[in-house]
Design a protein around this motif. Structure first.
Motif, PDB file in Angstrom:
ATOM      1  N   VAL A 384       0.861  -1.178   0.000  1.00  0.00           N
ATOM      2  CA  VAL A 384       0.000   0.000   0.000  1.00  0.00           C
ATOM      3  C   VAL A 384       0.899   1.229   0.000  1.00  0.00           C
ATOM      4  O   VAL A 384       1.676   1.440   0.940  1.00  0.00           O
ATOM      5  CB  VAL A 384      -0.941   0.014   1.221  1.00  0.00           C
ATOM      6  CG1 VAL A 384      -1.851   1.240   1.174  1.00  0.00           C
ATOM      7  CG2 VAL A 384      -1.768  -1.267   1.276  1.00  0.00           C
ATOM      8  N   ARG A 385       0.795   2.039  -1.050  1.00  0.00           N
ATOM      9  CA  ARG A 385       1.680   3.196  -1.200  1.00  0.00           C
ATOM     10  C   ARG A 385       0.938   4.358  -1.840  1.00  0.00           C
ATOM     11  O   ARG A 385      -0.099   4.181  -2.465  1.00  0.00           O
ATOM     12  CB  ARG A 385       2.868   2.819  -2.110  1.00  0.00           C
ATOM     13  CG  ARG A 385       3.788   1.761  -1.547  1.00  0.00           C
ATOM     14  CD  ARG A 385       4.500   1.012  -2.660  1.00  0.00           C
ATOM     15  NE  ARG A 385       3.595   0.145  -3.409  1.00  0.00           N
ATOM     16  CZ  ARG A 385       3.942  -0.540  -4.482  1.00  0.00           C
ATOM     17  NH1 ARG A 385       5.183  -0.440  -4.958  1.00  0.00           N
ATOM     18  NH2 ARG A 385       3.075  -1.317  -5.101  1.00  0.00           N
ATOM     19  N   ARG A 386       1.533   5.549  -1.668  1.00  0.00           N
ATOM     20  CA  ARG A 386       1.046   6.700  -2.400  1.00  0.00           C
ATOM     21  C   ARG A 386       1.433   6.540  -3.870  1.00  0.00           C
ATOM     22  O   ARG A 386       2.488   5.980  -4.190  1.00  0.00           O
ATOM     23  CB  ARG A 386       1.644   7.997  -1.858  1.00  0.00           C
ATOM     24  CG  ARG A 386       1.291   8.312  -0.416  1.00  0.00           C
ATOM     25  CD  ARG A 386      -0.109   8.884  -0.294  1.00  0.00           C
ATOM     26  NE  ARG A 386      -0.403   9.267   1.101  1.00  0.00           N
ATOM     27  CZ  ARG A 386      -1.549   9.777   1.499  1.00  0.00           C
ATOM     28  NH1 ARG A 386      -2.529   9.964   0.618  1.00  0.00           N
ATOM     29  NH2 ARG A 386      -1.743  10.091   2.758  1.00  0.00           N
ATOM     30  N   GLY A 427      -0.876  12.637  -7.133  1.00  0.00           N
ATOM     31  CA  GLY A 427       0.177  11.922  -6.404  1.00  0.00           C
ATOM     32  C   GLY A 427      -0.206  11.506  -5.005  1.00  0.00           C
ATOM     33  O   GLY A 427       0.357  10.549  -4.458  1.00  0.00           O
ATOM     34  N   ASP A 428      -1.182  12.196  -4.380  1.00  0.00           N
ATOM     35  CA  ASP A 428      -1.602  11.843  -3.018  1.00  0.00           C
ATOM     36  C   ASP A 428      -2.549  10.655  -2.988  1.00  0.00           C
ATOM     37  O   ASP A 428      -2.893  10.174  -1.898  1.00  0.00           O
ATOM     38  CB  ASP A 428      -2.288  13.043  -2.358  1.00  0.00           C
ATOM     39  CG  ASP A 428      -1.301  14.147  -1.997  1.00  0.00           C
ATOM     40  OD1 ASP A 428      -0.102  13.834  -1.834  1.00  0.00           O
ATOM     41  OD2 ASP A 428      -1.717  15.319  -1.902  1.00  0.00           O
ATOM     42  N   ALA A 429      -2.983  10.201  -4.147  1.00  0.00           N
ATOM     43  CA  ALA A 429      -3.844   9.017  -4.181  1.00  0.00           C
ATOM     44  C   ALA A 429      -3.059   7.800  -3.698  1.00  0.00           C
ATOM     45  O   ALA A 429      -1.827   7.801  -3.666  1.00  0.00           O
ATOM     46  CB  ALA A 429      -4.368   8.784  -5.592  1.00  0.00           C
ATOM     47  N   VAL A 430      -3.784   6.773  -3.296  1.00  0.00           N
ATOM     48  CA  VAL A 430      -3.178   5.569  -2.715  1.00  0.00           C
ATOM     49  C   VAL A 430      -3.444   4.378  -3.626  1.00  0.00           C
ATOM     50  O   VAL A 430      -4.563   4.207  -4.125  1.00  0.00           O
ATOM     51  CB  VAL A 430      -3.739   5.303  -1.305  1.00  0.00           C
ATOM     52  CG1 VAL A 430      -3.254   3.967  -0.766  1.00  0.00           C
ATOM     53  CG2 VAL A 430      -3.341   6.429  -0.354  1.00  0.00           C
ATOM     54  N   PRO A 492      -2.810   4.073   9.205  1.00  0.00           N
ATOM     55  CA  PRO A 492      -2.138   4.916  10.200  1.00  0.00           C
ATOM     56  C   PRO A 492      -0.756   5.381   9.754  1.00  0.00           C
ATOM     57  O   PRO A 492      -0.377   6.534  10.006  1.00  0.00           O
ATOM     58  CB  PRO A 492      -2.053   3.996  11.423  1.00  0.00           C
ATOM     59  CG  PRO A 492      -3.185   3.042  11.254  1.00  0.00           C
ATOM     60  CD  PRO A 492      -3.271   2.802   9.792  1.00  0.00           C
ATOM     61  N   GLY A 493      -0.006   4.511   9.077  1.00  0.00           N
ATOM     62  CA  GLY A 493       1.311   4.908   8.595  1.00  0.00           C
ATOM     63  C   GLY A 493       1.254   5.967   7.516  1.00  0.00           C
ATOM     64  O   GLY A 493       2.224   6.718   7.309  1.00  0.00           O
ATOM     65  N   LEU A 494       0.126   6.067   6.807  1.00  0.00           N
ATOM     66  CA  LEU A 494      -0.064   7.089   5.778  1.00  0.00           C
ATOM     67  C   LEU A 494      -0.826   8.291   6.318  1.00  0.00           C
ATOM     68  O   LEU A 494      -1.211   9.180   5.539  1.00  0.00           O
ATOM     69  CB  LEU A 494      -0.826   6.496   4.589  1.00  0.00           C
ATOM     70  CG  LEU A 494      -0.135   5.341   3.850  1.00  0.00           C
ATOM     71  CD1 LEU A 494      -1.073   4.742   2.796  1.00  0.00           C
ATOM     72  CD2 LEU A 494       1.148   5.810   3.196  1.00  0.00           C
ATOM     73  N   LYS A 495      -1.055   8.327   7.647  1.00  0.00           N
ATOM     74  CA  LYS A 495      -1.769   9.415   8.322  1.00  0.00           C
ATOM     75  C   LYS A 495      -3.197   9.547   7.794  1.00  0.00           C
ATOM     76  O   LYS A 495      -3.712  10.641   7.578  1.00  0.00           O
ATOM     77  CB  LYS A 495      -1.021  10.737   8.168  1.00  0.00           C
ATOM     78  CG  LYS A 495       0.371  10.726   8.785  1.00  0.00           C
ATOM     79  CD  LYS A 495       1.067  12.058   8.634  1.00  0.00           C
ATOM     80  CE  LYS A 495       2.463  12.009   9.271  1.00  0.00           C
ATOM     81  NZ  LYS A 495       3.181  13.307   9.135  1.00  0.00           N
ATOM     82  N   ILE A 496      -3.823   8.390   7.588  1.00  0.00           N
ATOM     83  CA  ILE A 496      -5.203   8.339   7.121  1.00  0.00           C
ATOM     84  C   ILE A 496      -6.092   7.899   8.272  1.00  0.00           C
ATOM     85  O   ILE A 496      -5.814   6.885   8.926  1.00  0.00           O
ATOM     86  CB  ILE A 496      -5.338   7.370   5.931  1.00  0.00           C
ATOM     87  CG1 ILE A 496      -4.571   7.916   4.721  1.00  0.00           C
ATOM     88  CG2 ILE A 496      -6.807   7.158   5.569  1.00  0.00           C
ATOM     89  CD1 ILE A 496      -4.461   6.932   3.583  1.00  0.00           C
ATOM     90  N   LYS A 497      -7.176   8.629   8.497  1.00  0.00           N
ATOM     91  CA  LYS A 497      -8.053   8.346   9.625  1.00  0.00           C
ATOM     92  C   LYS A 497      -9.398   7.747   9.211  1.00  0.00           C
ATOM     93  O   LYS A 497     -10.078   7.137  10.059  1.00  0.00           O
ATOM     94  CB  LYS A 497      -8.305   9.634  10.416  1.00  0.00           C
ATOM     95  CG  LYS A 497      -7.047  10.216  11.058  1.00  0.00           C
ATOM     96  CD  LYS A 497      -7.366  11.478  11.841  1.00  0.00           C
ATOM     97  CE  LYS A 497      -6.109  12.063  12.484  1.00  0.00           C
ATOM     98  NZ  LYS A 497      -6.413  13.316  13.233  1.00  0.00           N
ATOM     99  N   GLN A 498      -9.803   7.923   7.974  1.00  0.00           N
ATOM    100  CA  GLN A 498     -11.091   7.384   7.541  1.00  0.00           C
ATOM    101  C   GLN A 498     -11.025   6.991   6.072  1.00  0.00           C
ATOM    102  O   GLN A 498     -10.328   7.626   5.273  1.00  0.00           O
ATOM    103  CB  GLN A 498     -12.226   8.385   7.773  1.00  0.00           C
ATOM    104  CG  GLN A 498     -11.982   9.761   7.193  1.00  0.00           C
ATOM    105  CD  GLN A 498     -13.053  10.755   7.603  1.00  0.00           C
ATOM    106  OE1 GLN A 498     -14.068  10.382   8.196  1.00  0.00           O
ATOM    107  NE2 GLN A 498     -12.856  12.022   7.289  1.00  0.00           N
TER     108      GLN A 498
END
Length: 614
Positions: A384-386, A427-430, A492-498
């Protein structure tokens, strides 16, 4: 004085005629004007086709006219009738071009009916409609729709078939004036030759040859002329997102993008956009089948939403489009209904998973946990990456795999689809991918060890929204569950909360209908939804999303009138890619790389795979 003064703000005084001289406002024009145009068209058509409509007090006058004049009048009556039927819908939508054409045609129809042995009844109806249109001329100000060559093709096929059918009627409405007894095939050949302007094998007496020949030739000429007009008329540009519009939308999303999980999908390049006067809010839309369809909430500052909504409604009125909104939130629905007076209906629910609350433990997650563990034991691994962190070669391979694994001719999606995977713009998409190393001696597939992928677009600064899911058909079942779990665990490692997953249509109805004590109405409605799920994946999508224990956020459709709902539903199905009205596949030109139509989850929804959101 309010009727006579204008321009006070600019310091000038200009005289305006009183209201009774200016004519009614557009919204005051009776909607039955389209029906009236169709009725007059039918009267003209019938008058030129059937002999029993041709006897009147003007019969004696018509008898002394040359045969060619009478034949031309008959052909003119038929052509005017068909054209008025074609213009009826445009008159109903207050299209300016339809008004101009109708005003030009009606006098011709009146003259044709009077000359070709008809009573004054049909001419009187035509004259009444002409007077009505002239009096209400200020009301017909709607701009033309975007040009579509598909309409030209459909016109050629449909009007050609109608012309052939009317031609058979024309040939056979003179049974006592036909020489001999021509066969059915000879009559068909006479119609076909006549549509192309040539003389056929059937012969008539008393100058009926002129009437039949001119009528058939007029029908053929009408088919060719209207098709050519639709194909080559001046183009009104379709809605497209320009580079400047995209930059302005990105600025609004940077400030207010966290408000709506569908906000980022406004950057689809096949959408148009209208901004509020202050530029602090915008509404993105697409026009399909005369419906101006917006998706999600307006972008930007909530206080500026009314200005953007007003611009949206002005654009809809200018073109006489049917305004509608699909997939807006409860807040968005309240603002839309308050500002426009439209109505709202709950369409379904969006599945949102709070990362902090997600866990695979517990009885409710047992099936998902077991499926994920089984796949991992089979040797699959996930990443899982940006998108910006992917190497160009790997990104290109993922893009090609996503296209190859699509099981439809075109991409699906509109309200929850972006239509591209772009490291530069998004670029911020995952990206979440599943990989399986080939066994010893096994030849790698065309995409190496890649077996499945998912694409998530940004949702503000700390959220993502699922946009695309694809998998190799040879991969193990459960790829989508695996990648969703991997994305939630890596969040969490990508600073995603929802994380927003899918949109489940009529979810609450399905849920209430299966509960103990549900009433007969909700049970019948649930049964209908389950039946429709065979084609539109309603129940299966709800069941799949429910595996991840999400919170459900209601989404609404906003519409002007209840009678518009079928039309809006048809436009939404076209926008999402479930219903395609266009050229046959063999006649389509290859679509350019940008803008791509729509992209979303295309796989059938089963226990193993998830498809597109409705």
């Amino acid at each position: 004085m309010s009727d006579r003064l204008d321009g006070e703000k600019s310091g000038t005084v200009a005289w305006r005629p009183p209201r009774w001289l200016r004519g009614p406002r557009p919204e005051k024009v009776p909607p039955l004007v389209g029906t009236a145009g169709a009725v007059v068209g039918l009267l003209n058509l019938a008058a030129g086709l059937f002999p029993r409509f041709r006897h009147s007090r003007l019969h004696a006058l018509a008898e002394v006219l040359p045969g060619t004049v009478s034949a031309l009048a008959a052909a003119s009556s038929i052509v005017v009738g068909i054209l008025l039927l074609m213009l009826a819908h445009g008159l109903k939508r207050r299209k300016r071009r339809a008004w101009v054409a109708a005003v030009a045609l009606l006098p011709v129809g009146i003259a044709a009916q009077l000359v070709y042995r008809h009573s004054v009844v049909g001419a009187a109806f035509s004259l009444a409609l002409l007077a009505f249109l002239v009096w209400h001329r200020r009301a017909f100000e709607a701009l033309p729709d975007p040009r579509s060559r598909v309409k030209a093709l459909l016109n050629f096929v449909a009007l050609g078939g109608i012309s052939f059918g009317l031609g058979l009627v024309i040939v056979n409405t003179h049974p006592h004036k036909i020489v001999g007894d021509p066969s059915v095939w000879e009559r068909i050949k006479h119609v076909l030759w006549g549509l192309f302007g040539f003389e056929g094998p059937v012969r008539y007496v008393n100058n009926v040859d002129y009437t039949v020949g001119y009528s058939l030739g007029a029908l053929g000429l009408l088919t060719v002329a209207t098709t050519a007009y639709l194909a080559f008329r001046p183009e009104h540009p379709a809605a497209r997102l320009t580079e400047e519009d995209e930059e302005r939308l990105r600025e609004l999303l940077a400030k207010h993008g966290g408000r709506d999980s569908l906000g980022y999908f406004a950057l689809r390049r096949d959408k148009g956009v209208v901004f509020s006067p202050t530029g602090k809010a915008a509404v993105c839309y697409r026009v399909i089948s005369g419906v101006m369809l917006a998706s999600g909430d307006p972008i930007g500052d909530v206080e500026a939403w009314p200005g953007a909504i007003e611009r949206f409604m002005e654009e809809a009125r200018a073109h006489s489009w049917t305004p509608a909104v699909t997939g807006c939130s409860e807040t968005g629905g309240q603002v839309w209904t308050r500002e426009t007076g439209m109505d709202a209906l709950e369409l379904g629910d969006e599945a949102i998973v709070d990362v902090a609350d997600f866990t695979l433990t517990g009885r409710s997650m047992r099936n998902v946990r077991q499926m994920v563990k089984r796949i991992e034991r089979n040797g699959y691994e996930t990443r899982v990456r940006r998108v910006r962190d992917l190497e160009p070669e790997e990104l290109a391979r993922i893009q090609k795999a996503a296209d190859a694994w699509r099981d439809t001719d075109t991409e699906r999606g509109f309200s929850m689809a972006l239509g591209r995977i772009d490291a530069d713009k998004d670029g911020d998409a995952v990206i979440a991918t599943a990989h399986l190393a080939p066994a010893e001696g096994e030849v790698p597939g065309p995409f190496g060890d890649l077996k499945a992928m998912q694409h998530y677009v940004p949702w503000g600064k700390d959220g993502i929204s699922l946009e695309l899911m694809r998998r190799d058909r040879s991969a193990d079942p459960g790829m989508n569950e695996l990648l969703i779990v991997a994305s939630l665990q890596a969040a969490p490692g990508l600073k995603i909360k929802q994380v927003s997953l899918n949109f489940a249509v009529f979810r609450s109805s399905l849920e209430r209908g299966e509960k103990l004590g549900a009433g007969p109405v909700i049970r019948i409605w649930r049964g209908m939804l389950i039946f429709l799920s065979r084609w539109y994946q309603i129940e299966s999508l709800y069941k799949f999303n429910d595996k991840f224990q999400p919170r459900w956020e209601p989404r609404f459709v906003v519409f002007r009138n209840s009678r518009d709902i079928p039309r809006i539903g048809l436009a939404a199905l076209q926008a999402e890619g479930y219903l395609e009205l266009g050229l046959p596949r063999a006649l389509r030109r290859k679509a350019p790389a940008e803008p791509q139509p729509c992209a979303h989850k295309d796989e059938p929804i089963t226990a193993d795979a998830v498809g597109t959101a409705a």
